[in-house]
Write a protein that holds these residues in place. Structure first.
Motif, PDB file in Angstrom:
ATOM      1  N   GLY A  91      -4.371  -4.696   4.780  1.00 59.38           N
ATOM      2  CA  GLY A  91      -3.814  -3.969   5.914  1.00 59.38           C
ATOM      3  C   GLY A  91      -2.773  -4.739   6.698  1.00 59.38           C
ATOM      4  O   GLY A  91      -2.391  -4.331   7.791  1.00 59.38           O
TER       5      GLY A  91
ATOM      6  N   ARG B 213       3.826   2.805   4.525  1.00 57.55           N
ATOM      7  CA  ARG B 213       3.527   4.228   4.711  1.00 57.55           C
ATOM      8  C   ARG B 213       4.221   4.790   5.949  1.00 57.55           C
ATOM      9  O   ARG B 213       3.648   5.570   6.690  1.00 57.55           O
ATOM     10  CB  ARG B 213       2.015   4.448   4.760  1.00 57.55           C
ATOM     11  CG  ARG B 213       1.362   4.102   3.430  1.00 57.55           C
ATOM     12  CD  ARG B 213      -0.102   4.423   3.374  1.00 57.55           C
ATOM     13  NE  ARG B 213      -0.596   4.216   2.009  1.00 57.55           N
ATOM     14  CZ  ARG B 213      -1.851   4.437   1.645  1.00 57.55           C
ATOM     15  NH1 ARG B 213      -2.736   4.847   2.519  1.00 57.55           N
ATOM     16  NH2 ARG B 213      -2.221   4.231   0.401  1.00 57.55           N
TER      17      ARG B 213
ATOM     18  N   VAL C 105      -2.969   9.823   1.537  1.00 65.69           N
ATOM     19  CA  VAL C 105      -1.853   9.040   2.062  1.00 65.69           C
ATOM     20  C   VAL C 105      -1.261   9.804   3.239  1.00 65.69           C
ATOM     21  O   VAL C 105      -0.812  10.943   3.084  1.00 65.69           O
ATOM     22  CB  VAL C 105      -0.778   8.796   0.987  1.00 65.69           C
ATOM     23  CG1 VAL C 105       0.416   8.057   1.599  1.00 65.69           C
ATOM     24  CG2 VAL C 105      -1.354   8.016  -0.182  1.00 65.69           C
TER      25      VAL C 105
ATOM     26  N   PHE D  39      -8.422  10.428  -2.615  1.00 67.84           N
ATOM     27  CA  PHE D  39      -7.498   9.505  -1.974  1.00 67.84           C
ATOM     28  C   PHE D  39      -6.584  10.295  -1.039  1.00 67.84           C
ATOM     29  O   PHE D  39      -6.238  11.440  -1.327  1.00 67.84           O
ATOM     30  CB  PHE D  39      -6.633   8.782  -3.013  1.00 67.84           C
ATOM     31  CG  PHE D  39      -7.413   8.036  -4.057  1.00 67.84           C
ATOM     32  CD1 PHE D  39      -7.774   6.712  -3.873  1.00 67.84           C
ATOM     33  CD2 PHE D  39      -7.790   8.668  -5.242  1.00 67.84           C
ATOM     34  CE1 PHE D  39      -8.481   6.031  -4.840  1.00 67.84           C
ATOM     35  CE2 PHE D  39      -8.494   7.997  -6.212  1.00 67.84           C
ATOM     36  CZ  PHE D  39      -8.849   6.667  -6.011  1.00 67.84           C
TER      37      PHE D  39
ATOM     38  N   ASN E 176       0.796  -1.230   0.000  1.00 67.74           N
ATOM     39  CA  ASN E 176       0.000   0.000   0.000  1.00 67.74           C
ATOM     40  C   ASN E 176       0.829   1.280   0.000  1.00 67.74           C
ATOM     41  O   ASN E 176       0.423   2.290   0.563  1.00 67.74           O
ATOM     42  CB  ASN E 176      -0.953   0.002   1.206  1.00 67.74           C
ATOM     43  CG  ASN E 176      -0.240  -0.363   2.505  1.00 67.74           C
ATOM     44  OD1 ASN E 176       0.944  -0.123   2.633  1.00 67.74           O
ATOM     45  ND2 ASN E 176      -0.945  -0.935   3.443  1.00 67.74           N
TER      46      ASN E 176
ATOM     47  N   SER F 244      -0.497  -0.475   9.426  1.00 62.07           N
ATOM     48  CA  SER F 244      -1.235   0.277   8.420  1.00 62.07           C
ATOM     49  C   SER F 244      -2.635   0.636   8.901  1.00 62.07           C
ATOM     50  O   SER F 244      -3.290  -0.133   9.590  1.00 62.07           O
ATOM     51  CB  SER F 244      -1.334  -0.561   7.140  1.00 62.07           C
ATOM     52  OG  SER F 244      -2.148   0.076   6.199  1.00 62.07           O
ATOM     53  N   THR F 245      -3.080   1.812   8.513  1.00 60.04           N
ATOM     54  CA  THR F 245      -4.480   2.189   8.717  1.00 60.04           C
ATOM     55  C   THR F 245      -5.242   2.139   7.398  1.00 60.04           C
ATOM     56  O   THR F 245      -6.392   2.563   7.330  1.00 60.04           O
ATOM     57  CB  THR F 245      -4.586   3.605   9.328  1.00 60.04           C
ATOM     58  OG1 THR F 245      -3.909   4.539   8.470  1.00 60.04           O
ATOM     59  CG2 THR F 245      -3.949   3.646  10.704  1.00 60.04           C
ATOM     60  N   SER F 246      -4.588   1.631   6.361  1.00 60.91           N
ATOM     61  CA  SER F 246      -5.223   1.502   5.055  1.00 60.91           C
ATOM     62  C   SER F 246      -5.788   0.099   4.881  1.00 60.91           C
ATOM     63  O   SER F 246      -5.218  -0.883   5.357  1.00 60.91           O
ATOM     64  CB  SER F 246      -4.201   1.782   3.947  1.00 60.91           C
ATOM     65  OG  SER F 246      -4.698   1.386   2.686  1.00 60.91           O
ATOM     66  N   ASN F 247      -6.921   0.000   4.186  1.00 63.35           N
ATOM     67  CA  ASN F 247      -7.515  -1.301   3.897  1.00 63.35           C
ATOM     68  C   ASN F 247      -6.841  -2.000   2.719  1.00 63.35           C
ATOM     69  O   ASN F 247      -7.109  -3.173   2.454  1.00 63.35           O
ATOM     70  CB  ASN F 247      -9.007  -1.137   3.568  1.00 63.35           C
ATOM     71  CG  ASN F 247      -9.803  -0.749   4.784  1.00 63.35           C
ATOM     72  OD1 ASN F 247      -9.477  -1.133   5.898  1.00 63.35           O
ATOM     73  ND2 ASN F 247     -10.869   0.023   4.575  1.00 63.35           N
TER      74      ASN F 247
ATOM     75  N   ASN G 269       2.598  -2.520   5.694  1.00 61.08           N
ATOM     76  CA  ASN G 269       2.482  -1.082   5.611  1.00 61.08           C
ATOM     77  C   ASN G 269       3.770  -0.472   5.085  1.00 61.08           C
ATOM     78  O   ASN G 269       4.814  -0.599   5.707  1.00 61.08           O
ATOM     79  CB  ASN G 269       2.184  -0.521   7.011  1.00 61.08           C
ATOM     80  CG  ASN G 269       2.031   0.981   6.997  1.00 61.08           C
ATOM     81  OD1 ASN G 269       1.810   1.578   5.947  1.00 61.08           O
ATOM     82  ND2 ASN G 269       2.146   1.592   8.142  1.00 61.08           N
TER      83      ASN G 269
END
Length: 891
Positions: free
Chosen positions: A765, A770, A751, A749, A545, A758-761, A768
């Motif tokens: 998840g 990020r 970021v 979107f 992600n 991660s807090t992203s699906n 990560n």
């Protein structure tokens, strides 16, 4: 771990190196038995025969107790032969659990608040490359295992909260657990002593059932022609258990004490799963039913294809029990009382092996080195998967749903493997991944270079590599794309092996892998540069992600994503192939023209990074002085995705330095190279300072002209952006306060910098990119900085950290980055290891380490897969670099 001095004096201190040499020559197969048993076979693609392809729900942890696996076996602290036909592992029961503890428990991808996650405490403590000695620690609670609590609380937690680990349930409070240590010591390549020691760490007496398990992998329930006769285990009173198998012959398990012997069949409980109430047993869950539920009818006392030896004891506080067994080939009864002697000898030999490898390191660094090596060795697994059979189904089983023939891996019907492979993590990722395996081979080359070479060659063999030249990415989608690092890994393994053995190195290995990678390189050019512009659209590229959206599947209305990392990876690939061709050309001049071809391809990619298709724009942003992905939008617009991520640093990887003596020895290559530079001025200007020789008149090939290299280093070495106390973050920390937002076609979107989970699906998840520090790309960054130094030398200084006013050579900066990465595991001044983190479970046993998938970008806490020793074992190479700096080599 160190043996008594009088015992050590009797030991051959070069024994392990001799065993490695015997394996390399093929004189003796010490790898016949090893830690090849998976830690999770359930929830894998291989065992999924559903129509919807949801592997986690198709075969669950609850199913695993009573359903036979089609493609493998699993267990705790297990070993097996190299085809996992006969598997040894441990099981436990504390008198309170609702099930016999036969396998590690964890949450499926949809259950964990950060994806799949093992919920156990276990450590790989020691291992030798020949598996002459193996040591594993498992921590088993004395209260009922908190299966429901772990699942329920994880479901309640959102992605913004950390994972709920087993220690946080309170199950280990007041030391109410057993520490179970399992040690294996080989008398010979097919003769193994097993010593299991359980200690009550609590303050009250506690009961324990300790159950060594021996299992024949089920290969007879699927096809009538699988074996001429079914394997059998038979109790021979006074002589242990005789195991007969049509493929591996006879083995005998002998034991001490007087355990209760329980047999069953390693077959699915058809009463439970097929509604056949009259189906005869005993079934796979028979040992569980006999111990936990007291069902005598669930087992046999005489024979079966699975057996458990039940040792029962009530241990006082601090008390222990020890069980000794011996598993050996043939019918001969071999005594167990030799175990203690052999254990001491193998430990002393392991000490000697690692003492030599760790020469120059302090005690704490040696501990880190040895346990990282242990984790890498324990991560070997037998991997069986035949995609065509999997799609068609087996003659003796129900036909799979028709939907599967157009689903996952349907285009990979050539793939059929039954091999030992290095796994990223034998619970969380119990399947190989192409780029993970490439990184695994770099530290493995320090321990067992022959195995490292065989692993790299294996992935290019015809039963794995696609006929079109693609390397299989990973089990969930073989057709996805991982970064093309195979050539880089092959040459690094070649160099490590050459240094170890001396001479000119294993040219047969290098040539063999090079020829297969020629096909793979062509696949990349034909499939991932569809417009022929030398701009590559790798899609996934292993970075999950990191992007604004899933780069493999852009949202509706969005066009192709032109990837800064995809194109830079290919530039690196071209230089790696050129370097291999040059090495081969030193011994066979036919490769000079091949090297020239890759040199020219590198130049065309460099041109594309600057000016895509002659349209006047590239992936470099002049204003930000950074590389960004760009996406095609309606109307012919190409829009940059201004996420300041590690994607923009990947161009640093494409760097090679050529010594003038090599050019003198390869005149045809040198002539072609000079002709291109003289007659293709638009390409020549892309080669940084080619006409100006560097240190010792070296020549530099790089995607980056001097200014761009300095600009990227300025961002990378900025503590408010990429530079963490523990390495290089995967996303600039500036996105914490200033998240990147992209709005187009009615969709928005965002970021944001996430230093931890991660807090992203995206991608479930469970990983990560990020914010956290990832070991493999950090390793490549360190290597690249060193290569730039080899050209620029000590007169070239860069501010480090950015804004500090302190200037250092590139070599010193590489040293500093190495030190930050190594500090993840070493004790700091307060005696704390950053990788442990804080909070429940953070104060894990001080000397028992874990080598996580990635690390918090601010605190260094280990995250993701807890036993991802695969690429995190690169810490071995970083520690070895420290030894070289100190004047030792470790060989």
């Amino acid at each position: 771990m160190t043996a008594a001095s009088d015992e050590r004096d009797e030991v051959d201190l070069w024994a392990e190196r001799r065993r490695i040499a015997e394996m390399t020559r093929g004189d003796k197969e010490w790898r016949l038995w090893g830690p090849y048993l998976a830690e999770r076979q359930w929830g894998t693609v291989r065992e999924d025969y559903s129509a919807d392809g949801n592997a986690w729900s198709s075969f669950t942890h609850e199913d695993a107790r009573s359903r036979a696996y089609r493609w493998g076996e699993d267990g705790i602290a297990g070993i097996s032969d190299d085809r996992s036909l006969l598997c040894f592992s441990l099981a436990f029961w504390n008198g309170r659990d609702r099930i016999l503890k036969e396998r590690l428990f964890g949450l499926a991808n949809e259950e964990g608040n950060h994806g799949e996650d093992v919920k156990e405490v276990y450590h790989y403590l020691d291992a030798t490359p020949s598996h002459s000695y193996l040591k594993y620690l498992y921590r088993y609670p004395q209260a009922a295992f908190p299966y429901e609590d772990l699942a329920d609380e994880s479901r309640r937690r959102g992605r913004e909260r950390p994972e709920f680990e087993i220690a946080a349930t309170g199950i280990f409070d007041d030391d109410r657990f057993f520490d179970v240590t399992v040690e294996y010591a080989k008398e010979d390549d097919d003769d193994i002593h097993v010593v299991v020691t359980a200690v009550n760490r609590g303050s009250e007496p506690a009961g324990l059932h300790l159950v060594p398990l021996l299992t024949f992998r089920n290969i007879w329930s699927w096809r009538s022609d699988a074996v001429p006769w079914r394997p059998r285990m038979v109790l021979e009173p006074g002589a242990g258990i005789l195991c007969e198998h049509p493929r591996i012959g006879s083995y005998r398990l002998v034991h001490d004490g007087e355990p209760e012997i329980l047999f069953c069949e390693n077959e699915t409980n058809r009463r439970l799963h097929a509604g056949e109430n009259d189906a005869p047993g005993p079934f796979k869950d028979g040992i569980h039913a006999a111990i936990v539920d007291g069902e005598e009818a669930a087992i046999s006392r005489e024979a079966g294809t699975r057996v458990g030896l039940v040792y029962r004891a009530t241990l006082p506080p601090g008390g222990s029990m020890q069980v000794r067994l011996r598993l050996s080939a043939g019918r001969r009864v071999r005594p167990v009382d030799a175990a203690d002697r052999m254990l001491r000898r193998r430990i002393a030999e392991a000490d000697a092996f690692y003492d030599a490898l760790c020469d120059g390191l302090d005690a704490d660094s040696r501990l880190v080195f040895r346990q990282a090596a242990a984790g890498l060795i324990w991560s070997k697994q037998f991997y069986r998967y035949d995609v065509r059979l999997w799609l068609d189904g087996d003659p003796l089983q129900p036909r799979p749903p028709a939907e599967r023939r157009h689903g996952r891996n349907a285009a990979w019907q050539h793939l059929s493997t039954a091999d030992i492979l290095l796994m990223p993590d034998k619970w969380e990722y119990p399947w190989f991944a192409a780029w993970d395996l490439a990184f695994h081979c770099i530290p493995m080359a320090l321990l067992d270079p022959d195995l490292a070479k065989k692993q790299l060659l294996l992935l290019t063999r015809e039963w794995l590599m696609h006929p079109n030249g693609q390397l299989p990415a990973y089990e969930w989608e073989f057709g996805d794309t991982n970064p093309p690092v195979h050539a880089w890994a092959a040459f690094r393994v070649f160099e490590i092996d050459r240094e170890r053995r001396g001479g000119r190195g294993d040219l047969a290995f290098l040539e063999g892998v090079f020829h297969k990678l020629l096909i793979n390189f062509t696949w990349w050019v034909n499939r991932k540069d569809s417009e022929g512009r030398n701009v590559f659209q790798g899609g996934f590229l292993g970075l999950d992600n990191v992007g604004v959206f899933d780069r493999s599947r852009p949202p509706p209305g969005f066009g192709r994503v032109h990837q800064a990392d995809g194109t830079a990876w290919m530039a690196m690939y071209a230089l790696n192939m050129m370097r291999i061709a040059l090495e081969l050309a030193l011994h066979n001049d036919v490769y000079e023209s091949t090297a020239s071809k890759f040199f020219e391809h590198f130049l065309f990619i460099a041109e594309a990074m600057t000016d895509m298709g002659g349209e006047g724009f590239g992936l470099w942003d002049e204003e930000d002085e950074f590389y960004y992905d760009e996406v095609d939008m309606p109307g012919g617009r190409m829009v940059p995705l201004r996420v300041r991520s590690i994607v923009g640093l990947v161009p640093l990887f494409a760097v090679e330095v050529l010594d003038p003596d090599m050019l003198q020895r390869l005149p045809d290559f040198a002539r072609r190279l000079n002709w291109v530079l003289e007659n293709r001025p638009q390409l020549a200007k892309l080669v940084s300072r080619w006409t100006e020789g560097g240190v010792r008149d070296r020549k530099l090939l790089s995607l980056l002209r001097g200014h761009r290299m300095k600009a990227l280093l300025k961002r990378m070495l900025d503590e408010s952006e990429f530079l963490s106390p523990f390495g290089i973050r995967s996303l600039s920390r500036q996105h914490k306060d200033r998240p990147y937002t992209f709005e187009a076609l009615g969709t928005s979107f965002m970021v944001r910098y996430d230093p931890a989970e991660s807090t992203s699906n995206m991608f479930g998840g469970n990983s990560n990119w990020r914010g956290p520090v990832w070991m493999p790309l950090n390793y490549l960054l360190v290597e690249s900085v060193r290569r730039f130094h080899a050209y620029y030398g000590d007169d070239f200084l860069v501010e480090y950290p950015t804004g500090s006013g302190d200037h250092h050579t590139l070599a010193a900066i590489a040293d500093g980055l190495e030190d930050r990465l190594v500090s993840l595991f070493l004790k700091d001044e307060a005696g704390h290891r950053p990788c442990f983190g804080e909070g429940p479970g953070g104060a894990a046993a001080d000397s028992n380490l874990l080598f996580h998938e990635f690390f918090d970008g601010d605190t260094g806490r280990g995250l993701g897969a807890s036993h991802q020793t695969g690429w995190t074992a690169l810490i071995l190479n970083l520690l070895r670099s420290r030894m070289i700096r100190a004047g030792t080599t470790g060989f």
